[in-house]
Design an enzyme around this catalytic site. Structure first.
Site, PDB file in Angstrom:
ATOM      1  N   HIS A  75       0.824  -1.209   0.000  1.00  0.00           N
ATOM      2  CA  HIS A  75       0.000   0.000   0.000  1.00  0.00           C
ATOM      3  C   HIS A  75       0.859   1.260   0.000  1.00  0.00           C
ATOM      4  CE1 HIS A  75      -3.872  -2.069   1.680  1.00  0.00           C
ATOM      5  NE2 HIS A  75      -3.514  -2.510   0.492  1.00  0.00           N
ATOM      6  N   GLU A  77       0.885   3.939   1.830  1.00  0.00           N
ATOM      7  CA  GLU A  77       1.393   4.404   3.121  1.00  0.00           C
ATOM      8  C   GLU A  77       2.650   3.640   3.527  1.00  0.00           C
ATOM      9  OE1 GLU A  77      -3.203   4.380   3.429  1.00  0.00           O
ATOM     10  OE2 GLU A  77      -1.640   3.247   2.407  1.00  0.00           O
ATOM     11  N   CYS A 101      -5.636   1.373   5.808  1.00  0.00           N
ATOM     12  CA  CYS A 101      -6.138   0.089   6.304  1.00  0.00           C
ATOM     13  C   CYS A 101      -5.490  -0.225   7.657  1.00  0.00           C
ATOM     14  CB  CYS A 101      -5.817  -1.020   5.298  1.00  0.00           C
ATOM     15  SG  CYS A 101      -4.068  -1.470   5.236  1.00  0.00           S
ATOM     16  N   CYS A 104      -1.614  -0.804   7.420  1.00  0.00           N
ATOM     17  CA  CYS A 104      -0.867   0.446   7.272  1.00  0.00           C
ATOM     18  C   CYS A 104      -0.932   1.263   8.560  1.00  0.00           C
ATOM     19  CB  CYS A 104      -1.386   1.248   6.085  1.00  0.00           C
ATOM     20  SG  CYS A 104      -0.917   0.511   4.500  1.00  0.00           S
TER      21      CYS A 104
END
Length: 159
Positions: A75, A77, A101, A104
């Site tokens: 992801h 992040e 999420c 993250c």
């Protein structure tokens, strides 16, 4: 007279996150992230994609079935945190297009990021996002949805 129609810092850094998202090859969801120091210096950026060395031509981009992208994609992040190269992120802010999420959120907390500024919270009612908010709030990470009147920023390559 100086210009008065310049963008605010929040709009600038979210714009950088949105521009980073344009690097994602994901056919469904493009997310970018921008990590910023307390004195408004960009520390790192990231976008969702496969880990370095894993060819995006050899791994699946599908969202359903036996072998999906979810087992492989990093992801935005987490990519931004990893791209910081071990630099201290303590007290920094992260700008993201989509609320982080739960996985993250763990990385955000552990890296010392103190604030998450996001645009969309379209998965607000999912268990992962609920867990993410719970952890971030417990850890004292400030959460803020970007409030702006700007609908778009246009970049021109030929002046």
């Amino acid at each position: 007279m100086k210009r008065t129609d310049y963008i605010k810092w929040d709009e600038y850094f979210m714009g950088v996150a949105l521009l980073a998202a344009k690097r994602s090859k994901d056919p469904n969801t493009q997310v970018g992230a921008c990590i910023v120091s307390t004195d408004n210096i960009i520390l790192s950026t990231g976008y969702n994609g496969f880990p370095s060395g894993c060819s995006d031509d050899e791994y699946p981009w599908c969202r359903e079935g036996e072998d999906t992208k979810y087992s492989y994609v990093v992801h935005a992040e987490l990519n931004a945190i990893l791209n910081a190269g071990g630099r201290s992120l303590k007290g920094s802010k992260i700008y993201v297009a989509l609320f982080p999420c739960n996985e993250c959120a763990k990385a955000i907390i552990q890296s010392g990021i103190s604030e998450v500024i996001y645009l969309s919270d379209k998965y607000a009612d999912t268990p992962g996002t609920i867990a993410s908010k719970r952890m971030l709030c417990s850890a004292g990470v400030k959460l803020r949805q970007l409030d702006t009147d700007i609908e778009k920023i246009c970049l021109e390559f030929k002046c």
